[in-house]
Design a protein around this motif. Sequence first.
Motif, PDB file in Angstrom:
ATOM      1  N   LYS A 177      -4.630   7.910  -1.181  1.00 43.88           N
ATOM      2  CA  LYS A 177      -3.619   8.578  -2.015  1.00 43.88           C
ATOM      3  C   LYS A 177      -2.452   7.645  -2.311  1.00 43.88           C
ATOM      4  O   LYS A 177      -2.053   6.859  -1.452  1.00 43.88           O
ATOM      5  CB  LYS A 177      -3.059   9.789  -1.264  1.00 43.88           C
ATOM      6  N   THR A 178      -1.892   7.753  -3.515  1.00 46.53           N
ATOM      7  CA  THR A 178      -0.689   6.991  -3.847  1.00 46.53           C
ATOM      8  C   THR A 178       0.488   7.595  -3.083  1.00 46.53           C
ATOM      9  O   THR A 178       0.791   8.778  -3.234  1.00 46.53           O
ATOM     10  CB  THR A 178      -0.436   7.042  -5.367  1.00 46.53           C
ATOM     11  N   THR A 179       1.128   6.780  -2.269  1.00 45.88           N
ATOM     12  CA  THR A 179       2.269   7.275  -1.492  1.00 45.88           C
ATOM     13  C   THR A 179       3.585   6.958  -2.189  1.00 45.88           C
ATOM     14  O   THR A 179       4.610   7.547  -1.897  1.00 45.88           O
ATOM     15  CB  THR A 179       2.265   6.642  -0.085  1.00 45.88           C
TER      16      THR A 179
ATOM     17  N   HIS B 107       0.847  -1.193   0.000  1.00 48.74           N
ATOM     18  CA  HIS B 107       0.000   0.000   0.000  1.00 48.74           C
ATOM     19  C   HIS B 107       0.882   1.242   0.000  1.00 48.74           C
ATOM     20  O   HIS B 107       1.840   1.280   0.764  1.00 48.74           O
ATOM     21  CB  HIS B 107      -0.873  -0.020   1.259  1.00 48.74           C
ATOM     22  N   LYS B 108       0.687   2.187  -0.808  1.00 50.15           N
ATOM     23  CA  LYS B 108      -0.131   2.346  -1.962  1.00 50.15           C
ATOM     24  C   LYS B 108       0.807   2.707  -3.104  1.00 50.15           C
ATOM     25  O   LYS B 108       1.200   3.854  -3.258  1.00 50.15           O
ATOM     26  CB  LYS B 108      -1.116   3.437  -1.585  1.00 50.15           C
ATOM     27  N   THR B 109       1.227   1.656  -3.814  1.00 50.97           N
ATOM     28  CA  THR B 109       2.264   1.750  -4.839  1.00 50.97           C
ATOM     29  C   THR B 109       1.602   1.656  -6.202  1.00 50.97           C
ATOM     30  O   THR B 109       1.017   0.630  -6.541  1.00 50.97           O
ATOM     31  CB  THR B 109       3.282   0.601  -4.652  1.00 50.97           C
ATOM     32  N   CYS B 110       1.671   2.723  -6.974  1.00 51.62           N
ATOM     33  CA  CYS B 110       0.926   2.756  -8.230  1.00 51.62           C
ATOM     34  C   CYS B 110       1.587   3.735  -9.199  1.00 51.62           C
ATOM     35  O   CYS B 110       2.320   4.633  -8.790  1.00 51.62           O
ATOM     36  CB  CYS B 110      -0.520   3.180  -7.948  1.00 51.62           C
ATOM     37  N   SER B 111       1.283   3.557 -10.485  1.00 57.53           N
ATOM     38  CA  SER B 111       1.787   4.482 -11.501  1.00 57.53           C
ATOM     39  C   SER B 111       0.843   5.672 -11.673  1.00 57.53           C
ATOM     40  O   SER B 111       1.149   6.620 -12.386  1.00 57.53           O
ATOM     41  CB  SER B 111       1.954   3.745 -12.828  1.00 57.53           C
ATOM     42  N   LEU B 112      -0.342   5.590 -11.048  1.00 62.59           N
ATOM     43  CA  LEU B 112      -1.309   6.689 -11.076  1.00 62.59           C
ATOM     44  C   LEU B 112      -1.675   7.069  -9.638  1.00 62.59           C
ATOM     45  O   LEU B 112      -1.417   6.312  -8.698  1.00 62.59           O
ATOM     46  CB  LEU B 112      -2.593   6.271 -11.823  1.00 62.59           C
ATOM     47  N   ASN B 113      -2.331   8.217  -9.519  1.00 59.50           N
ATOM     48  CA  ASN B 113      -2.815   8.672  -8.210  1.00 59.50           C
ATOM     49  C   ASN B 113      -4.228   9.213  -8.437  1.00 59.50           C
ATOM     50  O   ASN B 113      -4.468  10.418  -8.379  1.00 59.50           O
ATOM     51  CB  ASN B 113      -1.863   9.754  -7.676  1.00 59.50           C
ATOM     52  N   CYS B 114      -5.153   8.294  -8.756  1.00 53.73           N
ATOM     53  CA  CYS B 114      -6.493   8.697  -9.210  1.00 53.73           C
ATOM     54  C   CYS B 114      -7.276   9.399  -8.102  1.00 53.73           C
ATOM     55  O   CYS B 114      -7.235   8.970  -6.943  1.00 53.73           O
ATOM     56  CB  CYS B 114      -7.275   7.472  -9.674  1.00 53.73           C
ATOM     57  N   VAL B 115      -8.031  10.415  -8.510  1.00 56.21           N
ATOM     58  CA  VAL B 115      -8.789  11.197  -7.523  1.00 56.21           C
ATOM     59  C   VAL B 115      -9.897  10.373  -6.873  1.00 56.21           C
ATOM     60  O   VAL B 115     -10.344  10.688  -5.784  1.00 56.21           O
ATOM     61  CB  VAL B 115      -9.399  12.470  -8.164  1.00 56.21           C
ATOM     62  N   TYR B 116     -10.323   9.291  -7.560  1.00 52.39           N
ATOM     63  CA  TYR B 116     -11.435   8.487  -7.036  1.00 52.39           C
ATOM     64  C   TYR B 116     -10.955   7.214  -6.342  1.00 52.39           C
ATOM     65  O   TYR B 116     -11.768   6.389  -5.928  1.00 52.39           O
ATOM     66  CB  TYR B 116     -12.396   8.109  -8.175  1.00 52.39           C
ATOM     67  N   CYS B 117      -9.643   7.022  -6.222  1.00 48.93           N
ATOM     68  CA  CYS B 117      -9.119   5.739  -5.729  1.00 48.93           C
ATOM     69  C   CYS B 117      -9.705   5.383  -4.362  1.00 48.93           C
ATOM     70  O   CYS B 117      -9.719   6.200  -3.446  1.00 48.93           O
ATOM     71  CB  CYS B 117      -7.597   5.789  -5.647  1.00 48.93           C
ATOM     72  N   GLU B 118     -10.150   4.140  -4.242  1.00 51.01           N
ATOM     73  CA  GLU B 118     -10.748   3.673  -2.983  1.00 51.01           C
ATOM     74  C   GLU B 118      -9.690   3.306  -1.951  1.00 51.01           C
ATOM     75  O   GLU B 118     -10.011   3.091  -0.786  1.00 51.01           O
ATOM     76  CB  GLU B 118     -11.593   2.418  -3.250  1.00 51.01           C
TER      77      GLU B 118
ATOM     78  N   THR C  90      -6.291  -3.762 -13.784  1.00 51.60           N
ATOM     79  CA  THR C  90      -5.092  -2.960 -14.027  1.00 51.60           C
ATOM     80  C   THR C  90      -5.463  -1.548 -14.463  1.00 51.60           C
ATOM     81  O   THR C  90      -6.562  -1.327 -14.986  1.00 51.60           O
ATOM     82  CB  THR C  90      -4.224  -3.629 -15.120  1.00 51.60           C
ATOM     83  N   ASN C  91      -4.525  -0.614 -14.279  1.00 55.67           N
ATOM     84  CA  ASN C  91      -4.779   0.741 -14.789  1.00 55.67           C
ATOM     85  C   ASN C  91      -4.305   0.887 -16.235  1.00 55.67           C
ATOM     86  O   ASN C  91      -4.429   1.960 -16.823  1.00 55.67           O
ATOM     87  CB  ASN C  91      -4.151   1.801 -13.880  1.00 55.67           C
ATOM     88  N   GLY C  92      -3.748  -0.170 -16.805  1.00 57.50           N
ATOM     89  CA  GLY C  92      -3.412  -0.188 -18.237  1.00 57.50           C
ATOM     90  C   GLY C  92      -2.225   0.675 -18.636  1.00 57.50           C
ATOM     91  O   GLY C  92      -1.963   0.846 -19.823  1.00 57.50           O
TER      92      GLY C  92
ATOM     93  N   SER D  22      -4.009  -3.011  -3.364  1.00 57.65           N
ATOM     94  CA  SER D  22      -3.417  -1.757  -2.885  1.00 57.65           C
ATOM     95  C   SER D  22      -2.574  -0.994  -3.892  1.00 57.65           C
ATOM     96  O   SER D  22      -1.876  -0.065  -3.514  1.00 57.65           O
ATOM     97  CB  SER D  22      -2.527  -2.053  -1.686  1.00 57.65           C
ATOM     98  N   GLY D  23      -2.573  -1.388  -5.156  1.00 54.27           N
ATOM     99  CA  GLY D  23      -1.738  -0.691  -6.128  1.00 54.27           C
ATOM    100  C   GLY D  23      -1.852  -1.342  -7.493  1.00 54.27           C
ATOM    101  O   GLY D  23      -2.758  -2.136  -7.729  1.00 54.27           O
ATOM    102  N   GLU D  24      -0.919  -1.022  -8.402  1.00 54.83           N
ATOM    103  CA  GLU D  24      -0.990  -1.522  -9.773  1.00 54.83           C
ATOM    104  C   GLU D  24      -0.243  -2.865  -9.891  1.00 54.83           C
ATOM    105  O   GLU D  24       0.988  -2.909  -9.781  1.00 54.83           O
ATOM    106  CB  GLU D  24      -0.392  -0.470 -10.725  1.00 54.83           C
TER     107      GLU D  24
HETATM  108  S1  SF4 Z   1      -4.922   1.693  -7.507  1.00 53.32           S
HETATM  109 FE1  SF4 Z   1      -6.203   2.004  -9.342  1.00 53.32          FE
HETATM  110  S2  SF4 Z   1      -7.643   3.602  -8.779  1.00 53.32           S
HETATM  111 FE2  SF4 Z   1      -5.994   3.621  -7.259  1.00 53.32          FE
HETATM  112  S3  SF4 Z   1      -4.546   5.164  -8.021  1.00 53.32           S
HETATM  113 FE3  SF4 Z   1      -3.865   3.198  -8.804  1.00 53.32          FE
HETATM  114  S4  SF4 Z   1      -4.857   3.016 -10.799  1.00 53.32           S
HETATM  115 FE4  SF4 Z   1      -5.903   4.638  -9.726  1.00 53.32          FE
END
Ligand code: SF4
Length: 316
Positions: free
Chosen positions: A46-48, A32-43, A114-116, A85-87
Amino acid sequence: MKTKLKPGFNYIFGPVPSRRLGLSLGVDLMPHKTCSLNCVYCECGKTTHLTIKRKDYTPFDQIRKELDTVLSSRPRMDFLTFSGSGEPTLHSSIGEIIQYMKTDYPEYAVAVLTNGTMFHLPEVRKAVLQADVVIASFDAASDHVFQTINRPHPDLELHEMVKGLAALRKEFSNQLWMEIFIVPGHNDDQHEMEQIQRVMDIIKPYQIHINSLDRPGTEDWVKPVTPEVLKSIQACMHNVRTLNHSKHTVLPDVFSGDLMDLILSTVKRRPCTVEDILEITGADHNKINQHLDILLKNGEVVKKQMPRGTFFFRKQ
Ligand code: SF4
């Protein structure tokens, strides 16, 4: 057959009743929370750790051990689903893990949520080829909307993402579904919708799903879509399916492990109402409320009122 999901599982959670996938066991490869995006709607909050670096974020051996513990008794389940928790495509062993699932547990279908953003890399496309379903999100066809809604890693390019998804569609012989999350005021106008439709015409996914806010998202200003807006979106797009969050079906109690642990492992990955938890656990309503009271008092979860009810989720 009942299977115990004992306390101490780190990488698998659920199973979660999903309207698209049936009974689905979650596999969470990412810290948590490792991602290539930080979407405003993410459940998940915030992406840390905003990154496009692929590596073994969690140990394959331990993931395999947890899968074996749960699946060796062949419990009733429809899908093994990479989510959480992430991509998941940032995990460099996702291909090996999918192969392991398909070899040792072929009776279960495998889905990748996936966020693609990583499919411009041939090795990432190759890694998911054995999955049965890939569900990729795609919320913006214009750069400024992509920046506003998805807040990507600075090295990601929207046009590369589209090319990667189109290449995946050609190479992947199973089902590619696309999911568009509507953020009112940002990607729901006719121009953006037409642009998104144009991208869908290039990618040609097997199915297109429209989603909107149902659970607390990362940013308070994100609102659910109104029925009128939904209607106009459906009018300017082809073959879209709207995800319906309103109905609940109580599923049989498949896992009967420690209830507190099960509640915590679920709400820390996805905000849930008491009814959602009831669906997942099949546990008594009062017992769920008692456990949630304890978690609230301990400060491990917080709650928020939404149109569908009171949601409980991990403290940010
Ligand atoms: S986990 Fe999914 S919804 Fe959340 S920031 Fe990453 S891509 Fe966006």
